[in-house]
Scaffold this motif. Structure first.
Motif, PDB file in Angstrom:
ATOM      1  N   UNK A 127       0.851  -1.186   0.000  1.00 49.14           N
ATOM      2  CA  UNK A 127       0.000   0.000   0.000  1.00 49.14           C
ATOM      3  C   UNK A 127       0.887   1.237   0.000  1.00 49.14           C
ATOM      4  N   UNK A 128       0.514   2.242  -0.780  1.00 51.05           N
ATOM      5  CA  UNK A 128       1.275   3.490  -0.810  1.00 51.05           C
ATOM      6  C   UNK A 128       1.076   4.278   0.475  1.00 51.05           C
ATOM      7  N   UNK A 129      -0.141   4.230   1.011  1.00 49.66           N
ATOM      8  CA  UNK A 129      -0.425   4.993   2.215  1.00 49.66           C
ATOM      9  C   UNK A 129      -1.790   4.682   2.785  1.00 49.66           C
ATOM     10  N   UNK A 130      -2.019   5.262   3.958  1.00 47.21           N
ATOM     11  CA  UNK A 130      -3.292   5.132   4.661  1.00 47.21           C
ATOM     12  C   UNK A 130      -3.652   6.520   5.188  1.00 47.21           C
ATOM     13  N   UNK A 131      -4.879   6.935   4.953  1.00 46.44           N
ATOM     14  CA  UNK A 131      -5.399   8.185   5.519  1.00 46.44           C
ATOM     15  C   UNK A 131      -6.600   7.812   6.377  1.00 46.44           C
ATOM     16  N   UNK A 132      -6.536   8.160   7.665  1.00 46.68           N
ATOM     17  CA  UNK A 132      -7.579   7.779   8.612  1.00 46.68           C
ATOM     18  C   UNK A 132      -8.222   9.022   9.213  1.00 46.68           C
ATOM     19  N   UNK A 133      -9.518   9.175   8.968  1.00 45.02           N
ATOM     20  CA  UNK A 133     -10.281  10.218   9.647  1.00 45.02           C
ATOM     21  C   UNK A 133     -10.723   9.608  10.971  1.00 45.02           C
ATOM     22  N   UNK A 134      -9.735   9.480  11.851  1.00 50.66           N
ATOM     23  CA  UNK A 134      -9.850   8.816  13.137  1.00 50.66           C
ATOM     24  C   UNK A 134      -8.453   8.689  13.714  1.00 50.66           C
ATOM     25  N   UNK A 135      -8.269   7.721  14.586  1.00 50.81           N
ATOM     26  CA  UNK A 135      -6.999   7.591  15.314  1.00 50.81           C
ATOM     27  C   UNK A 135      -6.214   6.340  14.944  1.00 50.81           C
ATOM     28  N   UNK A 136      -4.927   6.372  15.307  1.00 50.72           N
ATOM     29  CA  UNK A 136      -4.023   5.232  15.187  1.00 50.72           C
ATOM     30  C   UNK A 136      -3.409   4.965  16.557  1.00 50.72           C
ATOM     31  N   UNK A 137      -2.722   3.824  16.676  1.00 52.96           N
ATOM     32  CA  UNK A 137      -1.992   3.518  17.905  1.00 52.96           C
ATOM     33  C   UNK A 137      -0.716   2.780  17.524  1.00 52.96           C
ATOM     34  N   UNK A 138       0.082   2.417  18.529  1.00 47.76           N
ATOM     35  CA  UNK A 138       1.381   1.779  18.276  1.00 47.76           C
ATOM     36  C   UNK A 138       2.226   2.665  17.364  1.00 47.76           C
ATOM     37  N   UNK A 139       2.280   3.943  17.678  1.00 46.01           N
ATOM     38  CA  UNK A 139       2.907   4.902  16.767  1.00 46.01           C
ATOM     39  C   UNK A 139       4.397   4.638  16.545  1.00 46.01           C
ATOM     40  N   UNK A 140       5.107   4.132  17.544  1.00 44.51           N
ATOM     41  CA  UNK A 140       6.515   3.807  17.327  1.00 44.51           C
ATOM     42  C   UNK A 140       6.653   2.681  16.309  1.00 44.51           C
ATOM     43  N   UNK A 141       5.750   1.709  16.361  1.00 47.94           N
ATOM     44  CA  UNK A 141       5.746   0.633  15.368  1.00 47.94           C
ATOM     45  C   UNK A 141       5.349   1.168  13.994  1.00 47.94           C
TER      46      UNK A 141
END
Length: 163
Positions: A91-105
């Motif tokens: 995948x080239x990228x992901x755009x999330x109108x919301x949140x992510x976690x495990x940011x260091x990973x």
């Protein structure tokens, strides 16, 4: 990739016509790719990332996963495992109108990721949502197959590929 600033400057007529849209500046950046582009594969979910996983399990060559999570700030829709899955499946990228976690990973994944914020809580897994439909990133409409351009200056959505 041509910088989004240059794309805006060169395509003022498309911005005026509404065929090139600038997403309001609201995203934070994760992942190793600071810029990315591709055709949109869209999801509409709410606090449930089951469809996010199933989409990222598919070949994403030349695509950007656009997830309309309703802007929820109550849980994450993408974490480290899904970031690695996105990288594995090109995948080239992901755009999330919301949140992510495990940011260091996520920062170790060779993919570009934009989201509203980080949140430590995982989402539900109910398999509820819609795929390949028109979605919204706040006030900006994204249709399946639209072109997504993202870099340090912002995110653009275009009806056609830009040069």
């Amino acid at each position: 990739m041509t910088p989004t600033t240059d794309l805006c400057d060169a395509n003022e007529d498309k911005i005026a016509a509404g065929t090139l849209r600038v997403v309001e500046p609201m995203f934070q950046s994760w992942g190793m790719k600071s810029s990315f582009m591709g055709q949109a594969h869209t999801l509409k979910v709410f606090e449930d990332n089951s469809l996010v996983r199933s989409a990222l399990e598919k070949d994403g060559q030349g695509k950007v996963l656009v997830v309309d999570g309703g802007g929820s700030m109550r849980c994450a829709l993408v974490g480290g495992n899904l970031g690695m899955l996105a990288e594995k499946n090109n995948w080239a990228g992901i755009v999330v109108y919301g949140c992510v976690r495990d940011t260091l990973e996520l920062d170790e994944c060779d993919v570009g990721i934009r989201a509203l914020a980080a949140h430590p809580m995982k989402s539900q897994k109910r398999g509820i949502g819609h795929e390949n439909i028109e979605v919204a990133l706040s006030f900006t409409t994204v249709r399946p197959g639209n072109w997504v351009y993202a870099d340090e200056d912002g995110v653009l959505i275009s009806e056609t590929a830009l040069s």
